[in-house]
Design an enzyme around this catalytic site. Structure first.
Site, PDB file in Angstrom:
ATOM      1  CD  GLU A  66      -2.381  -1.308   2.619  1.00  0.00           C
ATOM      2  OE1 GLU A  66      -3.707  -1.746   2.647  1.00  0.00           O
ATOM      3  OE2 GLU A  66      -1.770  -1.260   3.535  1.00  0.00           O
ATOM      4  CD  GLN A 150       2.301  -3.453  14.637  1.00  0.00           C
ATOM      5  OE1 GLN A 150       2.519  -2.409  14.944  1.00  0.00           O
ATOM      6  NE2 GLN A 150       3.254  -4.014  13.336  1.00  0.00           N
ATOM      7  CG  ASP A 171      -0.535 -15.065  19.341  1.00  0.00           C
ATOM      8  OD1 ASP A 171      -0.128 -13.807  18.916  1.00  0.00           O
ATOM      9  OD2 ASP A 171      -0.460 -16.122  18.741  1.00  0.00           O
ATOM     10  CB  THR A 211      -4.932 -11.916  15.365  1.00  0.00           C
ATOM     11  OG1 THR A 211      -6.210 -11.374  14.495  1.00  0.00           O
ATOM     12  CG2 THR A 211      -5.294 -11.865  16.704  1.00  0.00           C
ATOM     13  CG  ASP A 237      -4.710  -4.134   8.167  1.00  0.00           C
ATOM     14  OD1 ASP A 237      -5.127  -5.163   7.864  1.00  0.00           O
ATOM     15  OD2 ASP A 237      -3.634  -3.717   8.938  1.00  0.00           O
TER      16      ASP A 237
HETATM   17  N1  LIG Z   1      -4.475  -0.649  12.283  1.00  0.00           N
HETATM   18  C1  LIG Z   1      -3.082  -0.381  12.176  1.00  0.00           C
HETATM   19  O1  LIG Z   1      -2.922   0.897  11.943  1.00  0.00           O
HETATM   20  C2  LIG Z   1      -2.195  -1.521  12.126  1.00  0.00           C
HETATM   21  C3  LIG Z   1      -0.920  -1.297  11.842  1.00  0.00           C
HETATM   22  C4  LIG Z   1       0.078  -2.031  11.749  1.00  0.00           C
HETATM   23  C5  LIG Z   1      -0.527  -3.462  11.964  1.00  0.00           C
HETATM   24  N2  LIG Z   1      -1.569  -3.732  11.911  1.00  0.00           N
HETATM   25  C6  LIG Z   1      -2.114  -5.082  11.717  1.00  0.00           C
HETATM   26  O2  LIG Z   1      -2.130  -5.839  12.823  1.00  0.00           O
HETATM   27  C7  LIG Z   1      -1.802  -7.144  12.556  1.00  0.00           C
HETATM   28  C8  LIG Z   1      -0.993  -7.510  13.650  1.00  0.00           C
HETATM   29  O3  LIG Z   1       0.365  -7.135  13.101  1.00  0.00           O
HETATM   30  P1  LIG Z   1       1.852  -7.653  13.728  1.00  0.00           P
HETATM   31  O4  LIG Z   1       2.992  -6.809  12.984  1.00  0.00           O
HETATM   32  O5  LIG Z   1       1.705  -7.639  15.075  1.00  0.00           O
HETATM   33  O6  LIG Z   1       1.624  -9.048  13.092  1.00  0.00           O
HETATM   34  P2  LIG Z   1       2.474 -10.415  13.445  1.00  0.00           P
HETATM   35  O7  LIG Z   1       2.420 -11.416  12.519  1.00  0.00           O
HETATM   36  O8  LIG Z   1       3.796 -10.065  14.305  1.00  0.00           O
HETATM   37  O9  LIG Z   1       1.574 -11.037  14.714  1.00  0.00           O
HETATM   38  C9  LIG Z   1       0.377 -11.439  14.614  1.00  0.00           C
HETATM   39  C10 LIG Z   1      -0.007 -12.324  15.713  1.00  0.00           C
HETATM   40  O10 LIG Z   1      -1.313 -12.948  15.550  1.00  0.00           O
HETATM   41  C11 LIG Z   1      -1.324 -14.285  16.093  1.00  0.00           C
HETATM   42  N3  LIG Z   1      -2.802 -14.637  15.578  1.00  0.00           N
HETATM   43  C12 LIG Z   1      -3.171 -15.106  14.296  1.00  0.00           C
HETATM   44  N4  LIG Z   1      -4.323 -15.373  14.521  1.00  0.00           N
HETATM   45  C13 LIG Z   1      -4.820 -15.513  15.854  1.00  0.00           C
HETATM   46  C14 LIG Z   1      -5.795 -15.936  16.305  1.00  0.00           C
HETATM   47  N5  LIG Z   1      -6.949 -16.322  15.712  1.00  0.00           N
HETATM   48  N6  LIG Z   1      -6.181 -15.628  17.735  1.00  0.00           N
HETATM   49  C15 LIG Z   1      -4.948 -15.206  18.550  1.00  0.00           C
HETATM   50  N7  LIG Z   1      -3.989 -14.800  18.009  1.00  0.00           N
HETATM   51  C16 LIG Z   1      -3.718 -14.897  16.547  1.00  0.00           C
HETATM   52  C17 LIG Z   1      -0.146 -14.741  15.505  1.00  0.00           C
HETATM   53  O11 LIG Z   1       0.142 -15.993  16.018  1.00  0.00           O
HETATM   54  C18 LIG Z   1       0.893 -13.582  15.472  1.00  0.00           C
HETATM   55  O12 LIG Z   1       1.478 -13.960  16.850  1.00  0.00           O
HETATM   56  C19 LIG Z   1      -1.906  -7.333  11.380  1.00  0.00           C
HETATM   57  O13 LIG Z   1      -3.005  -7.936  10.703  1.00  0.00           O
HETATM   58  C20 LIG Z   1      -1.349  -6.261  10.674  1.00  0.00           C
HETATM   59  O14 LIG Z   1      -1.880  -5.880   9.309  1.00  0.00           O
HETATM   60  C21 LIG Z   1      -2.622  -2.764  11.756  1.00  0.00           C
END
Ligand SMILES: NC(=O)c1ccc[n+]([C@@H]2O[C@H](COP(=O)([O-])OP(=O)(O)OC[C@H]3O[C@@H](n4cnc5c(N)ncnc54)[C@H](O)[C@@H]3O)[C@@H](O)[C@H]2O)c1
Length: 353
Positions: A66, A150, A171, A211, A237
Site C-alpha cells: 500500500e 505490534q 495468542d 492478529t 485492515d
Molecule cells: N491498524 C493499523 O494501523 C495497523 C498497523 C500495523 C499492523 N496492523 C495489523 O495488525 C496485525 C498484527 O500485526 P503484527 O505486525 O503484530 O503481526 P505479527 O504477524 O507479528 O503478529 C500477529 C500475531 O497474531 C497471532 N494470531 C493469528 N491468528 C490469531 C488468532 N486467531 N487468535 C490469536 N492470535 C492470533 C499470530 O500468532 C501472531 O503472533 C496485522 O494484521 C497487521 O496488518 C494494523
C-alpha cells in the site's frame, strides 16, 4: 529543501533502522509515545485542512502493498507499507514500511525514513490516544489478543497515555505470548498469560485485537463482549480480513479514522455502507462526544490512516534537530545550472576518466 543542511541541496537526511532505534531509546519508548500522541492530536484537530485519500492498495493472494499519502499544504508525506500474514512462518515480518516527508513548496524530499518501527509506534500511540476519549473511566486492565510485532508497543502506549498497568496476553501461538511476556516482564507490568480469548477478556476494560490472518476471522465472538468495554480492533485492515463477529458491531458505537477507507478495509466492511460511524477527529476536536455512558460498548475500528503516518514523519523530522540520528543521502541531482542535467552527467564521465 533540506532544512537540516540548507547548503547541500543534493542531500536528503535518511533515518535508518539503527538510527530510529537510537532516536526512540534516547527519550524512551513511553516518552516517545506521549510525544507522538501530541503530534497526532494536533493533526486530528486540523483534520479538515488535510488533503486525504483512501490508501492505494495492490492486493495479491498472500498480502497487500500500500501507498499512503497525505498533505497539509506545507508538507507532503507518504508511506510504503506491506501486510503479509504468511511472512512470519518464513522468518519475515508481516508488516514492513518506509516513508518520505517532502516540502510542498519545492517538491523536494525533506527526509526519508524507515517506518517499520515507526508504524508500530504510531499505531500504538493512535490506539492509546483514541482510548483516552473512548475507554471506560479509570480503566486499569487491558487484554492484548495477538502477541506479535505490534503487541509490546501497544502495552507501553496504554501505560504511557492511560496509566494502564495490568495486561492480559493471549495468542493462538503460545510462543508469541512467551516472547511478549519475556519482553515486558521487567517493565513493571502486572502480566497474565492466558490460554484462550475468553480468559484474556476476563476483567479487561479495554480489549485490543491485533492478529494477522488473511480471512474473515472471529477473534472475538459476541458472548465475549460485556457491556461497558472499549474494543481496540486494529488487526483487521484489508478487504476480507476482519477480527470481530458481526453481532458485536451491532451492539457497539463505532469510531473510525477516515470513513471512505474504513468502509473498504475495516470491521465495518461486514455492515451496510450507510451504517452510522463517527470519525475520531470529530471527537478529538470536541465537536461530538466520545464515551457517553458506563454501559456503552465503544469500538475503535482502526485500520491505520495516512495522517497518522504524516504526524509520525513530522515528529521524527523535528526530532532530528535535537538528535543527529540520520545520515546524508546523495538523493537529488543538483547541477549548477538547473537545466544542465545532461551536462552534469557528462562532466561526471570526464571526472571518472
Ligand atoms: N491498524 C493499523 O494501523 C495497523 C498497523 C500495523 C499492523 N496492523 C495489523 O495488525 C496485525 C498484527 O500485526 P503484527 O505486525 O503484530 O503481526 P505479527 O504477524 O507479528 O503478529 C500477529 C500475531 O497474531 C497471532 N494470531 C493469528 N491468528 C490469531 C488468532 N486467531 N487468535 C490469536 N492470535 C492470533 C499470530 O500468532 C501472531 O503472533 C496485522 O494484521 C497487521 O496488518 C494494523
Amino acid at each position: 529543501m533540506n532544512k537540516l543542511n540548507p547548503e547541500m541541496l543534493n542531500v536528503v537526511p535518511f533515518v535508518s533502522v539503527d538510527h530510529m532505534m537510537k532516536l526512540v531509546l534516547a527519550d524512551g519508548v513511553e516518552a516517545t509515545m506521549r510525544d507522538l500522541v501530541a503530534y497526532l492530536e494536533e493533526d486530528f484537530r486540523r483534520w479538515e485542512s488535510f488533503d486525504k485519500t483512501p490508501r492505494v492498495a495492490s492486493h495479491s493472494t498472500v498480502g497487500v502493498i500500500e501507498l499512503m499519502p497525505a498533505s497539509d499544504g506545507k508538507q507532503y508525506g507518504f508511506k510504503y507499507v506491506n501486510g503479509h500474514p504468511k511472512n512470519m512462518k518464513d522468518g519475515l515480518q508481516t508488516v514492513t514500511a518506509f516513508g518520505v516527508l517532502s516540502d510542498v513548496d519545492t517538491g523536494y524530499p525533506l527526509m526519508i525514513t524507515e517506518m517499520t518501527i515507526l508504524t508500530a509506534l504510531r499505531t500504538a500511540a493512535t490506539s492509546a490516544m483514541v482510548a483516552k476519549y473512548l475507554a471506560p473511566q479509570d480503566s486499569s486492565c487491558i487484554a492484548l489478543i495477538g502477541n506479535g510485532a505490534q503487541s509490546e508497543f501497544q502495552a507501553l502506549a496504554f501505560r504511557a497515555i492511560l496509566g494502564i498497568n495490568r495486561v492480559r496476553l493471549y495468542d493462538i501461538d503460545p510462543a508469541a505470548t512467551d516472547k511478549c511476556y519475556a519482553n515486558l516482564r521487567d517493565k513493571g507490568f502486572e502480566l497474565v498469560r492466558c490460554e484462550s480469548p475468553e480468559e484474556a477478556v476476563e476483567g479487561a476494560h479495554i480489549v485490543t485485537t491485533c492478529t494477522a490472518d488473511k480471512q474473515y476471522a472471529t477473534i472475538l465472538t459476541d458472548n465475549l463482549v460485556g457491556t461497558g468495554i472499549h474494543i481496540n480492533a486494529i488487526g483487521g485492515d484489508c478487504p476480507g480480513k476482519t477480527e470481530l463477529h458481526e453481532d458485536i458491531l451491532h451492539r457497539s458505537d463505532i469510531f473510525v479514522e477516515y470513513t471512505p477507507q474504513t468502509r473498504i478495509e475495516g470491521e465495518i466492511q461486514q455492515l451496510s455502507g450507510d451504517h452510522a460511524v463517527t470519525e475520531m477527529w470529530e471527537v478529538i476536536s470536541g465537536a461530538v462526544p466520545g464515551r457517553q455512558s458506563a454501559q456503552q460498548i465503544t469500538l475503535f475500528d482502526g485500520v491505520g490512516f495516512a495522517i497518522e503516518d504524516f504526524s509520525a514523519l513530522r515528529f521524527v523530522y523535528d526530532k532530528l534537530r535535537q538528535h543527529e540520528y540520520y545520515q546524508d543521502l546523495d538523493m537529488i541531482a543538483d547541477p549548477d545550472d538547473p537545466r544542465d542535467l545532461f551536462g552534469m552527467v557528462m562532466r561526471a564521465a570526464q571526472t571518472a576518466n
